[in-house]
Design a protein around this motif. Structure first.
Motif, PDB file in Angstrom:
ATOM      1  N   LEU A 219      -2.388  22.233  23.721  1.00  0.00           N
ATOM      2  CA  LEU A 219      -2.383  21.402  22.514  1.00  0.00           C
ATOM      3  C   LEU A 219      -3.305  21.924  21.406  1.00  0.00           C
ATOM      4  CD1 LEU A 219      -2.078  17.785  23.979  1.00  0.00           C
ATOM      5  CD2 LEU A 219      -0.295  19.297  23.094  1.00  0.00           C
ATOM      6  N   PRO A 220      -4.506  22.435  21.725  1.00  0.00           N
ATOM      7  CA  PRO A 220      -5.323  23.018  20.644  1.00  0.00           C
ATOM      8  C   PRO A 220      -4.638  24.192  19.948  1.00  0.00           C
ATOM      9  CG  PRO A 220      -6.684  22.605  22.567  1.00  0.00           C
ATOM     10  CD  PRO A 220      -5.268  22.365  22.991  1.00  0.00           C
ATOM     11  N   VAL A 221      -3.897  24.995  20.713  1.00  0.00           N
ATOM     12  CA  VAL A 221      -3.191  26.130  20.115  1.00  0.00           C
ATOM     13  C   VAL A 221      -2.059  25.633  19.225  1.00  0.00           C
ATOM     14  CG1 VAL A 221      -1.766  28.156  20.606  1.00  0.00           C
ATOM     15  CG2 VAL A 221      -3.791  27.695  21.997  1.00  0.00           C
ATOM     16  N   LEU A 222      -1.321  24.642  19.689  1.00  0.00           N
ATOM     17  CA  LEU A 222      -0.227  24.093  18.885  1.00  0.00           C
ATOM     18  C   LEU A 222      -0.771  23.444  17.612  1.00  0.00           C
ATOM     19  CD1 LEU A 222       2.042  22.489  21.643  1.00  0.00           C
ATOM     20  CD2 LEU A 222       2.183  24.764  20.626  1.00  0.00           C
ATOM     21  N   GLU A 223      -1.978  22.874  17.693  1.00  0.00           N
ATOM     22  CA  GLU A 223      -2.575  22.218  16.527  1.00  0.00           C
ATOM     23  C   GLU A 223      -2.807  23.202  15.388  1.00  0.00           C
ATOM     24  OE1 GLU A 223      -6.284  19.211  15.523  1.00  0.00           O
ATOM     25  OE2 GLU A 223      -6.588  20.782  17.023  1.00  0.00           O
ATOM     26  N   ILE A 224      -3.333  24.390  15.698  1.00  0.00           N
ATOM     27  CA  ILE A 224      -3.611  25.339  14.608  1.00  0.00           C
ATOM     28  C   ILE A 224      -2.335  25.988  14.086  1.00  0.00           C
ATOM     29  CG2 ILE A 224      -5.985  25.816  15.306  1.00  0.00           C
ATOM     30  CD1 ILE A 224      -5.020  28.408  16.576  1.00  0.00           C
ATOM     31  N   HIS A 225      -1.220  25.829  14.803  1.00  0.00           N
ATOM     32  CA  HIS A 225       0.074  26.282  14.287  1.00  0.00           C
ATOM     33  C   HIS A 225       0.834  25.136  13.618  1.00  0.00           C
ATOM     34  CE1 HIS A 225       0.359  30.487  15.458  1.00  0.00           C
ATOM     35  NE2 HIS A 225      -0.250  30.180  16.582  1.00  0.00           N
ATOM     36  N   ASP A 226       0.158  23.973  13.514  1.00  0.00           N
ATOM     37  CA  ASP A 226       0.727  22.812  12.817  1.00  0.00           C
ATOM     38  C   ASP A 226       2.081  22.403  13.396  1.00  0.00           C
ATOM     39  OD1 ASP A 226       0.505  20.779  11.029  1.00  0.00           O
ATOM     40  OD2 ASP A 226       1.240  21.899   9.299  1.00  0.00           O
ATOM     41  N   VAL A 227       2.173  22.411  14.733  1.00  0.00           N
ATOM     42  CA  VAL A 227       3.411  22.016  15.406  1.00  0.00           C
ATOM     43  C   VAL A 227       3.450  20.488  15.502  1.00  0.00           C
ATOM     44  CG1 VAL A 227       4.721  22.140  17.558  1.00  0.00           C
ATOM     45  CG2 VAL A 227       3.487  24.160  16.728  1.00  0.00           C
ATOM     46  N   PRO A 228       4.517  19.831  15.047  1.00  0.00           N
ATOM     47  CA  PRO A 228       4.625  18.368  15.142  1.00  0.00           C
ATOM     48  C   PRO A 228       4.578  17.900  16.596  1.00  0.00           C
ATOM     49  CG  PRO A 228       6.324  19.276  13.701  1.00  0.00           C
ATOM     50  CD  PRO A 228       5.690  20.434  14.392  1.00  0.00           C
ATOM     51  N   GLU A 229       4.153  16.645  16.804  1.00  0.00           N
ATOM     52  CA  GLU A 229       4.006  16.116  18.167  1.00  0.00           C
ATOM     53  C   GLU A 229       5.314  16.158  18.941  1.00  0.00           C
ATOM     54  OE1 GLU A 229       2.140  12.343  18.499  1.00  0.00           O
ATOM     55  OE2 GLU A 229       0.424  12.900  17.250  1.00  0.00           O
ATOM     56  N   SER A 230       6.418  15.870  18.253  1.00  0.00           N
ATOM     57  CA  SER A 230       7.709  15.860  18.954  1.00  0.00           C
ATOM     58  C   SER A 230       8.048  17.237  19.505  1.00  0.00           C
ATOM     59  CB  SER A 230       8.818  15.377  18.012  1.00  0.00           C
ATOM     60  OG  SER A 230       8.860  16.224  16.857  1.00  0.00           O
ATOM     61  N   ASP A 231       7.833  18.263  18.700  1.00  0.00           N
ATOM     62  CA  ASP A 231       8.095  19.628  19.159  1.00  0.00           C
ATOM     63  C   ASP A 231       7.062  20.077  20.181  1.00  0.00           C
ATOM     64  OD1 ASP A 231      10.305  19.807  17.597  1.00  0.00           O
ATOM     65  OD2 ASP A 231       9.353  20.943  15.971  1.00  0.00           O
ATOM     66  N   ALA A 232       5.836  19.581  20.047  1.00  0.00           N
ATOM     67  CA  ALA A 232       4.777  19.951  20.993  1.00  0.00           C
ATOM     68  C   ALA A 232       5.153  19.512  22.400  1.00  0.00           C
ATOM     69  CB  ALA A 232       3.454  19.321  20.571  1.00  0.00           C
ATOM     70  N   GLU A 233       5.738  18.318  22.510  1.00  0.00           N
ATOM     71  CA  GLU A 233       6.163  17.825  23.824  1.00  0.00           C
ATOM     72  C   GLU A 233       7.240  18.720  24.417  1.00  0.00           C
ATOM     73  OE1 GLU A 233       5.295  15.380  25.975  1.00  0.00           O
ATOM     74  OE2 GLU A 233       3.495  15.209  24.734  1.00  0.00           O
ATOM     75  N   ARG A 234       8.163  19.164  23.580  1.00  0.00           N
ATOM     76  CA  ARG A 234       9.245  20.032  24.078  1.00  0.00           C
ATOM     77  C   ARG A 234       8.695  21.384  24.525  1.00  0.00           C
ATOM     78  NH1 ARG A 234      13.121  19.993  19.068  1.00  0.00           N
ATOM     79  NH2 ARG A 234      14.439  21.330  20.368  1.00  0.00           N
ATOM     80  N   ILE A 235       7.747  21.928  23.736  1.00  0.00           N
ATOM     81  CA  ILE A 235       7.152  23.217  24.108  1.00  0.00           C
ATOM     82  C   ILE A 235       6.361  23.082  25.400  1.00  0.00           C
ATOM     83  CG2 ILE A 235       5.403  24.919  23.413  1.00  0.00           C
ATOM     84  CD1 ILE A 235       6.314  24.522  20.525  1.00  0.00           C
ATOM     85  N   MET A 236       5.635  21.965  25.533  1.00  0.00           N
ATOM     86  CA  MET A 236       4.865  21.726  26.763  1.00  0.00           C
ATOM     87  C   MET A 236       5.787  21.707  27.970  1.00  0.00           C
ATOM     88  SD  MET A 236       1.526  21.265  26.965  1.00  0.00           S
ATOM     89  CE  MET A 236       1.527  20.209  28.398  1.00  0.00           C
ATOM     90  N   GLN A 237       6.906  20.985  27.845  1.00  0.00           N
ATOM     91  CA  GLN A 237       7.822  20.878  28.975  1.00  0.00           C
ATOM     92  C   GLN A 237       8.455  22.226  29.303  1.00  0.00           C
ATOM     93  OE1 GLN A 237       8.145  18.034  30.883  1.00  0.00           O
ATOM     94  NE2 GLN A 237       9.093  19.585  32.208  1.00  0.00           N
ATOM     95  N   ASP A 238       8.788  22.987  28.259  1.00  0.00           N
ATOM     96  CA  ASP A 238       9.350  24.319  28.474  1.00  0.00           C
ATOM     97  C   ASP A 238       8.367  25.204  29.223  1.00  0.00           C
ATOM     98  OD1 ASP A 238      10.855  26.618  28.333  1.00  0.00           O
ATOM     99  OD2 ASP A 238      10.348  27.046  26.247  1.00  0.00           O
TER     100      ASP A 238
END
Length: 657
Positions: A219-238
């Motif tokens: 999540l800290p890495v996704l934060e600095i790439h400004d990834v929305p929460e909805s997409d963050a969940e999908r990336i996490m699951q992937d």
């Protein structure tokens, strides 16, 4: 012919990169953690690279010269990768400045983001086609230095870089709007995964099976790439799906998994024990003789003994004038940083999985953290007073405080003294200017303050002091440049600052005895970086060096001049300039009548001048070097004997030819 569309696209990307680098380089990070400062410093060094790329593309747009072919596809892909990394770096800084990342409660989050950025930037820089863009050797060397620094930043306690390398393509797919196609193709794993055995992968990823632990890294890495929460969940699951596929191949039985997990738990406990230092004996040389603790800021006293700075400073502040270990009288109270020992301690800590020693709130120094914070803040406010006398008085007091202890240096920096002192470097009052530059010198002894001084834009005004200040101010300005140049990246920054090396050369030639010594020390350190060697020669350094070699009344200046020449002679253009400056006869005179160390260095320089250069070799033969070289093979130091023997062998081969 060049494709106008391709060239225009590449030029647009390069311009965007340059703008990002400028934005990051001018970001104020004084109140943030050291990671932010180190990021800004490294990114700012890339500006020269982009200047050369833009110049190349400009020639391409004009349709002439070596830039007449269209940009390669992989070059623009390299731009995209670097652009993504720099955008993430800018957001990382923005989050810190906005206070959205609480520095005291989530240091691990900042560490994850910083280490990831180092990995991402290093990877992007590695993939740029430097030869295609006709990048000069000097700039390529500069980039290699930055990449080496980034690799070092990735060492030690950090997030699993293998995990981050799996996360990176998912983020890239998100930014290009292709997240779904990435998640639907799970068997096509990152090449890093296929290069490992199943067992290795299981042990590497077993600790990440818990989703909460995974989130702390991802999540800290996704934060600095400004990834929305909805997409963050999908990336996490992937990512979880990927790791599960790696961890559970069909060939591993339940029993084997259980055995592996037991081994992993045992390994974790062992590692924790090592980190606590239970089974590690600290080498005696790494302990302070006063506190008997691992040293974090070792310094050398006049007797040659090394102590932890805070404890020996307290010993001296209490009126003692003897060395605690040897009981010898201290000739002076100067504390010289022992950078070699400090580096060895840091390396030892890294090898044994131990956190490097850090500053504690009470470490024996004369000023405890927080004890005089209010008083120090009041003094720092005096630097901005409307009264010139108050500003001068405050600068003088800070000069004294910064000289006394590490804690004072830390507190003064935290109170905002550095930017205020930098502004006083331009003061018309020579004494105020002198106090300001000396204060910065004393503050720079603490390594973290070196970053703050550079970020405050101190180099240009320090160079101005070198040109126009009082002699004492010029001496201390040269010493400050030496101190700041102990950081590798700063060698580049200082060397490329207009007038910096020229001012040091002028001080070397016309300064006081101490000024010449300070200038020589600074120039030697700067010339370790290859590009600064030719800058020094073009600035006229050889003339004062030859004068120093001929000063038989001062053996110290001869030693300093030989040391600088030994560094310069490794550069081909400098080697030619040294020979043309009529240095060879002076060096041969030193072979005859110099001190043992001077004879050794003179022989080493002569050997470097004569390698693959029959003209120089003929010259030393004609000037009668044979007799002193033969004598040196019998009476010189071991190194001098080797150099003299090698020179004689070259002379012998020349006669045969």
């Amino acid at each position: 012919m060049a494709s106008p569309a391709a060239v225009a696209s590449a030029s647009t990307s390069a311009a965007a990169l340059s703008e990002l680098i400028r934005d990051i380089s001018t970001t104020c990070t004084a109140d943030l953690r050291p990671e932010y400062h180190r990021l800004v410093r490294k990114v700012s060094l890339l500006s020269h690279l982009l200047d050369e790329i833009e110049e190349f593309l400009s020639r391409s747009e004009a349709g002439g010269g070596e830039g007449s072919s269209a940009p390669r596809v992989d070059s623009t892909e390299g731009f995209d990768e670097l652009l993504t990394a720099l955008q993430a770096a800018k957001r990382f800084l923005s989050l810190g400045l906005a206070g959205r990342t609480c520095q005291d409660t989530v240091p691990d989050k900042i560490t994850v983001q910083f280490k990831y950025l180092m990995w991402q930037l290093e990877k992007a820089l590695a993939n740029l086609p430097y030869n295609y863009f006709s990048i000069s050797e000097e700039i390529q060397e500069q980039v290699e230095l930055v990449r080496a620094q980034m690799k070092r930043e990735m060492k030690g306690e950090c997030p699993d870089m293998k995990l981050l390398s799996e996360l990176h393509p998912l983020i890239t797919s998100h930014s290009s709007g292709d997240l779904q196609s990435e998640t639907s193709n799970l068997p096509e794993l990152h090449p890093l995964i296929t290069s490992h055995s199943t067992g290795d992968l299981q042990s590497e990823t077993s600790n990440l099976s818990d989703k909460h632990e995974l989130q702390e890294i991802v999540l800290p890495v996704l934060e600095i790439h400004d990834v929305p929460e909805s997409d963050a969940e999908r990336i996490m699951q992937d990512l979880i799906n990927r790791l599960e596929m790696i961890r559970m191949p069909n060939s591993i039985t339940t029993e084997e998994k259980s055995t592996t997990n037991v081994k992993i738990e045992g390994a974790k406990k062992t590692q924790e024990k090592v980190k606590q230092g239970d089974d590690v004996t600290i080498p005696e040389d790494f302990r302070c003789p006063i506190s008997l603790e691992l040293m974090r800021d070792p310094v050398i006293v006049s007797t040659g003994q090394t102590y932890e700075r805070a404890f020996i400073q307290r010993w001296i502040d209490n009126g003692n004038r003897t060395c605690p270990k040897t009981q010898q009288k201290l000739q002076n109270t100067t504390l010289t940083p022992n950078y070699v020992l400090r580096s060895l301690i840091m390396q030892w800590c890294e090898e044994h999985g131990i956190d490097p020693p850090t500053r504690s709130k009470s470490d024996g120094s004369s000023l405890e953290v927080g004890g005089d914070r209010t008083a120090i803040e009041a003094i720092v406010r005096g630097l901005c007073s409307t009264s010139p006398d108050d500003r001068k008085s405050a600068a003088a007091e800070i000069r004294s405080l910064a000289k006394r202890s590490t804690d004072n240096r830390i507190l003064l920096a935290e109170a905002g003294a550095i930017p205020a002192l930098v502004s006083l470097l331009s003061s018309k009052d020579k004494k105020t200017q002198e106090h300001a530059v000396t204060s910065l010198l004393n503050l720079s002894i603490y390594d973290h303050n070196k970053d703050l001084i550079i970020l405050a834009g101190a180099i240009v005004p320090i160079v101005q002091v070198l040109h126009t200040g009082s002699m004492e101010a010029r001496e201390n300005a040269a010493a400050a440049i030496f101190s700041l140049s102990l950081v590798d990246e700063n060698k580049i920054t200082i060397g490329s600052t207009p007038g910096a090396i020229e001012a040091l050369v002028e001080l070397l030639q016309k300064g006081s005895t101490r000024g010449r010594k300070d200038a020589a020390t600074a120039l030697f350190n700067l010339c370790i970086y290859q590009a600064n060697k030719i800058r020094a020669v073009r600035a006229g350094i050889l003339s004062p060096l030859i004068q120093m070699l001929q000063d038989s009344s001062n053996n110290g200046t001869i030693d300093e001049a030989l040391t600088i020449l030994s560094v310069l002679v490794s550069h081909q253009e400098c080697k030619s300039a040294i020979a043309k400056a009529n240095t060879i006869p002076v060096l041969i005179d030193l072979l005859r009548s110099g001190q043992p160390r001077n004879k050794e260095n003179a022989a080493a320089i002569l050997l470097a001048l004569c390698k693959k250069d029959n003209e120089n070799l003929t010259c030393i033969g004609r000037l009668g070097a044979l007799i002193p070289l033969t004598e040196l093979t019998k009476t010189g130091t071991d190194r001098a004997k080797r150099k003299a023997t090698s020179l004689l062998e070259h002379l012998s081969k020349l006669k045969v030819m």
